[in-house]
Design an enzyme around this catalytic site. Structure first.
Site: not given
Ligand code: NAP
Length: 305
Positions: A134, A137-138
């Site tokens: 992701c 997200c990261d």
């Protein structure tokens, strides 16, 4: 819990939420289950630029709007993982992994797909600390660092573009000479100075030093020569498989995708499929919404019979 629903929709991505809008506007008693995040994969997508009428929107924003819209006309949205759908003619029972059961006349399965996991030693153990599925997200953790993206589909290239806005360098590894992604995305990737592309290579081994990822060994598919790509983060986007293992295999193709008719019905009366988890040529938000609308409208007709 003993209530009888007209339709239970499994999955709150674009297909499931569109089915919820259409079903509840048709006054059907509608319940939606989502196992992870409302909006599905969309919520992990950086930008969406091919949803008609909205030239550009973040995946999370569109997921939130869809989620709100899906509940606007009376559908109930609940968190829950479905373990089994039991079928007894006009009556279906949806069993959750927590042991609860819900009763319904019809079911729409809109569970989408789950990303394939990188199959090299230690990849699992480093997921969340160097290996990520992701970018949205990261990606933040890789500001001014080097990252590798594996895969040449829309997901890989779109997320590589996002990562290029944060990382110092993005290397895309593809195993053939050609991309699967749409031409417009490929053009953007090719013209991005921070992105380099290595073709005809596959990932072989993580390079780990002091319990941290320092690189990825890749193998040339033509001559088996190995090459080290120094990086801190690895983002595999190597395709996805349908989340349909809880269904009767008689309605699945050999790859696990649901076999549906043009009205989204399956060979089991009252069970419908919609979105990325059905056999289809084009997996897009807009085609998922299309499926959801058709499934709900078909169910309305089916219940009137
Ligand atoms: P995909 O289109 O199936 O692409 C997977 C990529 O990973 C391909 O380049 C494939 O190579 C490569 N690959 C597969 N297994 C591999 C392995 N073991 N090692 C190395 N490389 C491997 O998957 P996706 O990008 O996740 O997309 C899934 C679906 O969602 C597609 O239908 C896509 O169009 C759709 N989607 C659409 C959008 C959008 O429209 N904005 C965004 C995201 C996804 P080969 O080509 O050699 O097989």
């Amino acid at each position: 819990m003993n209530e009888l629903y007209d339709v239970i929709i499994i999955g709150a991505g674009p297909a499931g939420l569109t089915a919820a809008i259409y079903a509840s506007r048709a006054n059907l008693k509608t319940l939606v289950f989502e196992a992870e995040v409302n909006g599905g994969k969309l919520s992990k997508t950086h930008m969406v630029e091919n949803y008609p009428g909205i030239a550009s929107i973040s995946g999370l924003e569109l997921a939130m709007q869809l989620s709100e819209h899906g509940q606007k006309f009376g559908a109930t949205l609940m968190s829950g993982t479905v373990e089994k759908v039991l079928e007894d003619g006009d009556h279906k029972t949806v069993l959750l992994t927590n042991g609860q059961e819900y009763h319904t006349k019809t079911v729409v399965v809109a569970t989408g797909t789950k990303e394939r996991i990188l199959d090299v030693p230690h990849a699992k153990e480093f997921t969340g600390r160097g290996v990520s599925y992701c970018a949205v997200c990261d990606g933040f953790f890789y500001r001014n660092k080097k990252v590798v993206v594996i895969g040449g589909g829309n997901s890989a290239l779109e997320e590589a573009l996002y990562l290029a806005s944060l990382a110092s360098e993005v290397t895309i590894i593809i195993r053939r000479d050609v991309f699967r992604a749409e031409a417009s995305v490929v053009d953007k990737v090719r013209s991005n100075e921070k992105i380099r592309i290595i073709t005809r290579h596959v990932p072989e081994q993580l390079v780990i030093e002091e319990d941290r990822i320092k690189g990825l060994m890749i193998r040339n598919v033509d001559n088996n020569e190995m090459q080290l790509i120094a990086c801190n983060g690895i983002f595999p986007y190597i395709g996805a498989d349908p989340c349909t293992s809880f269904l009767d295999p008689s309605i699945l193709d050999p790859n696990g995708y649901m076999i549906v008719n043009p009205d989204m019905s399956t060979s089991i009366a009252g069970i419908y499929g919609a979105g990325d988890c059905v056999v289809k040529d084009l997996r897009q938000i807009v085609t998922a919404c299309n499926d959801g609308a058709i499934a709900a409208s078909s169910i309305t007709k089916y219940l009137k019979k």
